[in-house]
Design an enzyme around this catalytic site. Structure first.
Site, PDB file in Angstrom:
ATOM      1  N   ASP A  92      14.855   0.123   0.734  1.00 37.54           N
ATOM      2  CA  ASP A  92      15.542  -0.110   2.005  1.00 37.54           C
ATOM      3  C   ASP A  92      16.567  -1.232   1.755  1.00 37.54           C
ATOM      4  O   ASP A  92      17.662  -0.976   1.271  1.00 37.54           O
ATOM      5  CB  ASP A  92      14.484  -0.476   3.054  1.00 37.54           C
ATOM      6  CG  ASP A  92      15.042  -0.549   4.459  1.00 37.54           C
ATOM      7  OD1 ASP A  92      16.265  -0.504   4.616  1.00 37.54           O
ATOM      8  OD2 ASP A  92      14.262  -0.668   5.414  1.00 37.54           O
ATOM      9  N   LYS A 113       0.810  -1.195   0.000  1.00 37.83           N
ATOM     10  CA  LYS A 113       0.000   0.000   0.000  1.00 37.83           C
ATOM     11  C   LYS A 113       0.860   1.270   0.000  1.00 37.83           C
ATOM     12  O   LYS A 113       0.379   2.358  -0.243  1.00 37.83           O
ATOM     13  CB  LYS A 113      -0.872   0.015   1.272  1.00 37.83           C
ATOM     14  CG  LYS A 113      -1.808  -1.142   1.381  1.00 37.83           C
ATOM     15  CD  LYS A 113      -2.499  -1.119   2.743  1.00 37.83           C
ATOM     16  CE  LYS A 113      -3.244  -2.402   2.937  1.00 37.83           C
ATOM     17  NZ  LYS A 113      -3.673  -2.539   4.359  1.00 37.83           N
ATOM     18  N   GLY A 114       2.160   1.092   0.262  1.00 33.62           N
ATOM     19  CA  GLY A 114       3.025   2.249   0.527  1.00 33.62           C
ATOM     20  C   GLY A 114       3.123   3.266  -0.585  1.00 33.62           C
ATOM     21  O   GLY A 114       3.287   4.454  -0.328  1.00 33.62           O
ATOM     22  N   ARG A 153      -0.253   7.007   7.014  1.00 36.06           N
ATOM     23  CA  ARG A 153      -0.121   7.067   5.553  1.00 36.06           C
ATOM     24  C   ARG A 153      -0.668   8.379   4.994  1.00 36.06           C
ATOM     25  O   ARG A 153      -0.252   8.841   3.941  1.00 36.06           O
ATOM     26  CB  ARG A 153      -0.890   5.917   4.895  1.00 36.06           C
ATOM     27  CG  ARG A 153      -0.337   4.541   5.171  1.00 36.06           C
ATOM     28  CD  ARG A 153      -1.000   3.531   4.244  1.00 36.06           C
ATOM     29  NE  ARG A 153      -0.835   2.164   4.704  1.00 36.06           N
ATOM     30  CZ  ARG A 153       0.216   1.398   4.448  1.00 36.06           C
ATOM     31  NH1 ARG A 153       1.218   1.880   3.756  1.00 36.06           N
ATOM     32  NH2 ARG A 153       0.274   0.169   4.893  1.00 36.06           N
TER      33      ARG A 153
HETATM   34  P1  XMP Z   1      12.933  -3.294   1.080  1.00 33.34           P
HETATM   35  O1  XMP Z   1      13.721  -3.602   2.318  1.00 33.34           O
HETATM   36  O2  XMP Z   1      12.344  -4.514   0.453  1.00 33.34           O
HETATM   37  O3  XMP Z   1      11.764  -2.449   1.672  1.00 33.34           O
HETATM   38  O4  XMP Z   1      13.685  -2.401   0.108  1.00 33.34           O
HETATM   39  C1  XMP Z   1      10.772  -1.996   0.904  1.00 33.34           C
HETATM   40  C2  XMP Z   1       9.493  -1.932   1.685  1.00 33.34           C
HETATM   41  O5  XMP Z   1       9.693  -1.912   3.105  1.00 33.34           O
HETATM   42  C3  XMP Z   1       8.873  -0.943   3.716  1.00 33.34           C
HETATM   43  N1  XMP Z   1       9.752   0.043   4.399  1.00 33.34           N
HETATM   44  C4  XMP Z   1       9.320   1.043   5.164  1.00 33.34           C
HETATM   45  N2  XMP Z   1       8.081   1.414   5.489  1.00 33.34           N
HETATM   46  N3  XMP Z   1       8.952   3.228   6.734  1.00 33.34           N
HETATM   47  C5  XMP Z   1       7.903   2.520   6.271  1.00 33.34           C
HETATM   48  O6  XMP Z   1       6.761   2.883   6.562  1.00 33.34           O
HETATM   49  C6  XMP Z   1      10.239   2.912   6.457  1.00 33.34           C
HETATM   50  O7  XMP Z   1      11.167   3.589   6.895  1.00 33.34           O
HETATM   51  C7  XMP Z   1      10.418   1.746   5.630  1.00 33.34           C
HETATM   52  N4  XMP Z   1      11.518   1.154   5.138  1.00 33.34           N
HETATM   53  C8  XMP Z   1      11.062   0.112   4.389  1.00 33.34           C
HETATM   54  C9  XMP Z   1       8.085  -0.307   2.593  1.00 33.34           C
HETATM   55  O8  XMP Z   1       6.823  -0.913   2.533  1.00 33.34           O
HETATM   56  C10 XMP Z   1       8.854  -0.648   1.339  1.00 33.34           C
HETATM   57  O9  XMP Z   1       8.037  -0.769   0.200  1.00 33.34           O
END
Ligand code: XMP
Length: 186
Positions: A103, A45-46, A162
């Site tokens: 991330d 959903k991000g 969100r």
């Molecule tokens: P990766 O580790 O797969 O992460 O690159 C991607 C997904 O992890 C979530 N994510 C976060 N969500 N604050 C959040 O609300 C953060 O600081 C954060 N870091 C990673 C996010 O859903 C992203 O699509």
């Protein structure tokens, strides 16, 4: 909700200006590369809020699809396992893949792999934020940020925040607990 935020990292107007510039640059790149029709895949959903703003700066033919991707299970740390629901047909399509934040890079990597296996003609990856943690980068990044847990503009903690129009850092767990106690005694 503003009470829960320790500090604002990126203001609403800064986000809005940057998203417009980046989207227009992407459109110009499409024209230069003779791509006139794309499929935008928004990771839920991000990337819901970012994706919705981004596509409204694009003046070209496009379809929208969504994939539900999860690795955080609502908390502050990645589970290391990426779950993907509802994968669309991408055969021969030029894809713009939009996510909220890079991330560990696992999510984008997993989706990109599935898009390639599905026969996408081209894949452009786009994120709002990059924590610069992993070695991989996206084709388009709006902002580099420090390696902190952030919320707002689509990003959540336990399903909340969100709807904040800016990106900010949450108060520490201890500070949040104190706020909860204060609210209970008010
Ligand atoms: P990766 O580790 O797969 O992460 O690159 C991607 C997904 O992890 C979530 N994510 C976060 N969500 N604050 C959040 O609300 C953060 O600081 C954060 N870091 C990673 C996010 O859903 C992203 O699509």
């Amino acid at each position: 909700m503003r009470n829960d935020i320790e500090r604002v990292l990126i203001d609403e107007d800064v986000i809005q200006r940057r998203v417009e510039v980046v989207a227009k640059q992407f459109q110009q790149d499409c024209i230069d590369n003779d791509v006139h029709k794309i499929t935008v895949i928004i990771l839920l959903k991000g990337a819901l809020v970012f994706g919705a703003d981004f596509i409204r700066h694009l003046d070209m033919k496009l379809r929208i699809d969504t994939i539900h991707a999860s690795s955080y299970n609502g908390g502050k740390e990645s589970s290391g396992e990426v779950k993907l629901d509802h994968f669309p047909d991408v055969l021969n399509r030029d894809i713009l893949l939009i996510d909220d934040i890079l991330d560990t890079g696992l999510t984008i990597k997993a989706v990109r792999k599935k898009l390639s296996e599905g026969g996408a003609a081209s894949i452009t990856t786009c994120v709002l934020l990059d924590k610069r943690v992993s070695d991989s980068r996206c084709d388009i990044t709006c902002f580099d940020i420090p390696n902190e847990f952030v919320v707002g503009y689509g990003l959540d903690f336990e399903g909340h925040y969100r709807n904040l129009p800016y990106v900010g850092v949450l108060k520490s767990d201890a500070a949040m607990e104190k706020l909860r106690q204060d609210e209970l005694t008010d």
